[in-house]
Each structure stands twice: as C-alpha cells, then as structure tokens.
Scaffold this motif. Structure first.
Motif, mmCIF file in Angstrom:
data_model
loop_
_atom_site.group_PDB
_atom_site.id
_atom_site.type_symbol
_atom_site.label_atom_id
_atom_site.label_comp_id
_atom_site.label_asym_id
_atom_site.label_seq_id
_atom_site.Cartn_x
_atom_site.Cartn_y
_atom_site.Cartn_z
ATOM 1 N N GLN A 251 0.836 -1.203 0.000
ATOM 2 C CA GLN A 251 0.000 0.000 0.000
ATOM 3 C C GLN A 251 0.870 1.253 0.000
ATOM 4 N N ILE A 252 0.654 2.085 -1.011
ATOM 5 C CA ILE A 252 1.228 3.430 -1.047
ATOM 6 C C ILE A 252 0.117 4.354 -1.526
ATOM 7 N N ASP A 253 -0.323 5.244 -0.663
ATOM 8 C CA ASP A 253 -1.434 6.133 -1.021
ATOM 9 C C ASP A 253 -0.959 7.395 -1.746
ATOM 10 N N ALA A 254 0.265 7.793 -1.469
ATOM 11 C CA ALA A 254 0.817 8.982 -2.124
ATOM 12 C C ALA A 254 2.326 8.914 -2.092
ATOM 13 N N ILE A 255 2.946 9.609 -3.033
ATOM 14 C CA ILE A 255 4.395 9.773 -3.022
ATOM 15 C C ILE A 255 4.698 11.250 -3.204
ATOM 16 N N VAL A 256 5.596 11.759 -2.381
ATOM 17 C CA VAL A 256 5.938 13.184 -2.387
ATOM 18 C C VAL A 256 7.366 13.357 -2.891
ATOM 19 N N PHE A 257 7.524 14.215 -3.896
ATOM 20 C CA PHE A 257 8.844 14.562 -4.411
ATOM 21 C C PHE A 257 9.149 16.008 -4.049
ATOM 22 N N THR A 258 10.380 16.258 -3.596
ATOM 23 C CA THR A 258 10.761 17.626 -3.253
ATOM 24 C C THR A 258 11.863 18.175 -4.152
ATOM 25 N N SER A 259 12.354 17.368 -5.082
ATOM 26 C CA SER A 259 13.344 17.847 -6.050
ATOM 27 C C SER A 259 13.337 16.960 -7.278
ATOM 28 N N THR A 260 13.820 17.514 -8.385
ATOM 29 C CA THR A 260 13.909 16.761 -9.636
ATOM 30 C C THR A 260 14.917 15.625 -9.507
ATOM 31 N N ALA A 261 16.006 15.860 -8.791
ATOM 32 C CA ALA A 261 17.028 14.820 -8.630
ATOM 33 C C ALA A 261 16.456 13.573 -7.954
ATOM 34 N N GLU A 262 15.568 13.767 -6.986
ATOM 35 C CA GLU A 262 14.933 12.624 -6.308
ATOM 36 C C GLU A 262 14.153 11.769 -7.307
ATOM 37 N N ILE A 263 13.429 12.440 -8.177
ATOM 38 C CA ILE A 263 12.605 11.724 -9.166
ATOM 39 C C ILE A 263 13.498 10.929 -10.106
ATOM 40 N N GLN A 264 14.547 11.595 -10.585
ATOM 41 C CA GLN A 264 15.485 10.925 -11.478
ATOM 42 C C GLN A 264 16.129 9.721 -10.787
ATOM 43 N N TRP A 277 8.171 3.873 -14.830
ATOM 44 C CA TRP A 277 7.286 4.643 -13.962
ATOM 45 C C TRP A 277 5.834 4.199 -14.087
ATOM 46 N N ASN A 278 5.358 3.984 -15.304
ATOM 47 C CA ASN A 278 3.956 3.599 -15.506
ATOM 48 C C ASN A 278 3.660 2.240 -14.872
ATOM 49 N N MET A 279 4.595 1.321 -14.963
ATOM 50 C CA MET A 279 4.411 0.008 -14.330
ATOM 51 C C MET A 279 4.341 0.162 -12.818
ATOM 52 N N PHE A 280 5.230 0.990 -12.262
ATOM 53 C CA PHE A 280 5.254 1.204 -10.815
ATOM 54 C C PHE A 280 3.967 1.850 -10.331
ATOM 55 N N LYS A 281 3.545 2.886 -11.019
ATOM 56 C CA LYS A 281 2.323 3.582 -10.608
ATOM 57 C C LYS A 281 1.087 2.715 -10.810
ATOM 58 N N GLY A 282 1.157 1.814 -11.794
ATOM 59 C CA GLY A 282 0.036 0.909 -12.035
ATOM 60 C C GLY A 282 -0.209 -0.056 -10.885
ATOM 61 N N ARG A 283 0.835 -0.317 -10.108
ATOM 62 C CA ARG A 283 0.688 -1.215 -8.958
ATOM 63 C C ARG A 283 0.004 -0.526 -7.786
ATOM 64 N N HIS A 284 0.083 0.795 -7.754
ATOM 65 C CA HIS A 284 -0.458 1.560 -6.640
ATOM 66 C C HIS A 284 -1.266 2.746 -7.178
ATOM 67 N N PRO A 285 -2.563 2.805 -6.904
ATOM 68 C CA PRO A 285 -3.361 3.968 -7.336
ATOM 69 C C PRO A 285 -3.076 5.180 -6.456
ATOM 70 N N MET A 286 -1.829 5.649 -6.501
ATOM 71 C CA MET A 286 -1.387 6.678 -5.557
ATOM 72 C C MET A 286 -1.456 8.069 -6.166
ATOM 73 N N VAL A 287 -1.523 9.049 -5.276
ATOM 74 C CA VAL A 287 -1.454 10.456 -5.660
ATOM 75 C C VAL A 287 0.021 10.854 -5.707
ATOM 76 N N VAL A 304 6.978 12.057 -15.594
ATOM 77 C CA VAL A 304 6.193 11.718 -14.401
ATOM 78 C C VAL A 304 5.062 12.733 -14.261
ATOM 79 N N GLN A 305 3.842 12.237 -14.368
ATOM 80 C CA GLN A 305 2.669 13.108 -14.257
ATOM 81 C C GLN A 305 2.399 13.435 -12.786
ATOM 82 N N ILE A 306 2.313 14.724 -12.496
ATOM 83 C CA ILE A 306 2.069 15.169 -11.123
ATOM 84 C C ILE A 306 0.576 15.456 -10.932
ATOM 85 N N ASP A 307 0.021 14.930 -9.838
ATOM 86 C CA ASP A 307 -1.402 15.130 -9.537
ATOM 87 C C ASP A 307 -1.638 16.352 -8.659
#
Length: 334
Positions: A251-264, A277-287, A304-307
């Motif tokens: 279970q992951i309800d949300a993921i928070v990014f605070t910098s571009t380097a973290e995402i990369q 990324w799409n495979m990972f997000k597909g496993r969790h309907p997270m914000v 990476v699409q930001i909600d």
C-alpha cells in the motif's frame, strides 16, 4: 561518508523523530525503511488528522526527512521514507567552501569575502556547508562597506540567521523572497550592476544535473549579476536498489517529491529492476505530489505526471495541505 541501502521493513523498529538525527549520526549507513516515529510532545492531538490511515512515501535526503516525518505523522498518516539521493560534504567540497571564504598565507588567514556583494543559498545543505567553514573562526565580512545581501528560500532562512557573520555584522541584509523558488530569489535580488554574487550549489554525481541550478545562474547573469558557482556539497544517486523497499510495499497512497534529482534517482533505480514509472504507478493507485512548481516542472520533463502541486512551498506543510485538500475534494464528490 553516508551510504544508502535497501532493506525490508522491520516491524519491531521504532524510530523517534526527536532522535532522528542522533540515529543517523550513530549509524554509518542510512537505512531505507518504513519509518514509524513518535514524539513526546502531543503536537496537534486535538487537531483533526486529515490523512488518517494513509501511507505516504517520500524520497528526500536525510537533511529534510525529519521535517516531513513530523508533518506526515501529525496528520495521522504513516511516513515511508525512501531516499533516492544522498547529500554529502566531502573533503573536496569542504576545501572549496573554505577557499571561497579564506586565504591562508605567510601572514595568517585573510578573508576573501569582501569581493562579493551577496550570497544566494538555494538549499539547507549550502547553508550548512558555510556554517562548517565558519566554525571556530572570526567574522569573514568587514563591518565597513556597502550592504551585503544574504538570500535564502522559505524556512531555510532560519538557518541563515544562525550564521555568525549574519548576526554580528550591520552590513548584512537577509533576503527571503515571497515566492520560495530560485527564480523568486533572482527577482527579489534585482539588478546586479555587475556585482559578484556567490552561489553555493550541489555537485551532482550519478545523475544528470537538473536544470534548476544552471537556470538559476543564467537568470542571475541576465539580471546583471556576476554569478560565481561554488560546488559546496555533493548530491549523488543513492544506488541501484534504493527503490526496492517501495517495490515491496502493498500500500502506497501517495508519493511526495521535493526535487527533480529525487525523481530521477527513483526512475533510475526502478529501471535497474526492469520497472518503468507507468508500471510502478500501475501497482499503486497513488497520488503523486510535488513540492512546488520547480519540482513539478522537472517531473514533467522526466515523464512523471504530477497530480498535486503545493501552492505554499516555503514549507513542506504546503504539500501536506495540498494532499489533504486533494483527498477531501475526492471524498466530497463521492
């Protein structure tokens, strides 16, 4: 030197927020784990816990983790700390910072700081690097002369005010832009009139340097400043298996990014497991939430699409508020 490895969540472990920094100092290895922390202070006990029962992942390095853990827990959610980048102060960067302030010669140690009219901090790590170089030494800035501007973003300005030369020198003016972004800082600084400004920024290793720093330096130059880049610390990738813990979560309800380097860093680790990324997000309907428009823009460039984007990004509280508002809006529609 701090390193990051992936490990499975240990149910018996309890990591107290108040002792978080002590824990990191005592352990040479920073463990990626599901963080369950508590504080002796019953902060916000009577407050409605807007994120009760949620599990929120975040990928910040350790210098920002404590603040996010506290905010997430305060709202009744469980923080899942999985750093994808590591911030370090190496012998080389320490030497570079020292040489930007002091010159050692036959006479002794002389200050080089008076060649600058301003210093622009865009991160806590940059401020910490300077604090280390100033420790045990005198004021590097002569008291006579024009105003010396010290710029910082959001709550990082609290650390600036603790720097000895900022407190003791009447020349110093602390500048905190209303909009807590590098661009906001450039706008507040105004026309440089060819004056020198020192910019302590990270040396990025193991990842492509995000455009944030180059764009910041170019914007300063465009405003008439003579921007001097100083690699004051290292930001490096946390390693190929830094995302392993998140891949194992149910279970992951949300993921928070605070910098571009973290995402990369996260994407690069996921790739090493054969997951995009799409495979990972597909496993969790997270914000997917971004701390401010700069991070959101960097995420878009990486696919990476930001909600949710925090509107109040001078503090991490803004992104937590944005998440709560997002879920509140969905519940109202239901």
């Amino acid at each position: 030197m701090v390193s990051v490895i992936a490990c499975n969540f240990i149910p018996s472990s309890r990591l107290f927020s108040s002792n978080f920094n002590t824990y990191l100092n005592k352990n040479k290895t920073t463990m990626v784990m599901t963080v369950q922390s508590s504080t002796d202070e019953k902060v916000g006990e009577e407050k409605i816990k807007r994120l009760l029962g949620r599990k929120i992942a975040f990928t910040t390095p350790s210098d920002y983790a404590t603040r996010l853990i506290h905010l997430i827990e305060q709202e009744g959610a469980e923080p899942l700390w999985c750093p994808t980048v590591v911030v370090e102060f190496t012998d080389h960067t320490k030497q570079q910072v020292f040489k930007s302030i002091w010159e050692e010669n036959n006479v002794g140690t002389e200050t080089l700081f008076d060649q600058y009219s301003a210093i622009a901090f865009t991160s806590r790590a940059g401020i910490t690097a300077f604090a280390q170089a100033l420790e045990g030494r005198g004021n590097p800035l002569n008291e006579k002369g024009d105003t010396f501007v010290v710029g910082a973003l959001g709550r990082d300005a609290q650390l600036v005010r603790d720097l000895k030369f900022c407190v003791e020198n009447p020349r110093v003016k602390t500048l905190v832009p209303t909009i807590a972004t590098p661009k906001g800082l450039v706008d507040e600084l105004g026309d440089g009139h060819r004056r020198k400004i020192l910019c302590p920024v990270p040396l990025v290793l193991g990842l492509d340097e995000p455009s944030v720093v180059p764009d910041f330096l170019m914007a300063l130059q465009a405003k008439g400043w003579d921007a001097v880049r100083l690699n004051a610390y290292v930001t490096r990738w946390a390693g190929s298996d830094c995302a392993q813990m998140l891949l194992g979560m149910s279970q992951i309800d949300a993921i928070v990014f605070t910098s571009t380097a973290e995402i990369q860093g996260l994407l690069k680790s996921l790739c090493s497991f054969g997951v995009d990324w799409n495979m990972f997000k597909g496993r969790h309907p997270m914000v997917v939430a971004a701390h401010g428009p700069v991070t959101a823009s960097g995420a878009q460039r990486l696919g990476v699409q930001i909600d949710v984007v925090s509107k109040q990004f001078h503090s991490f509280a803004g992104v937590i508020d944005a998440l709560a508002l997002s879920w509140s809006s969905v519940n109202k529609k239901l």
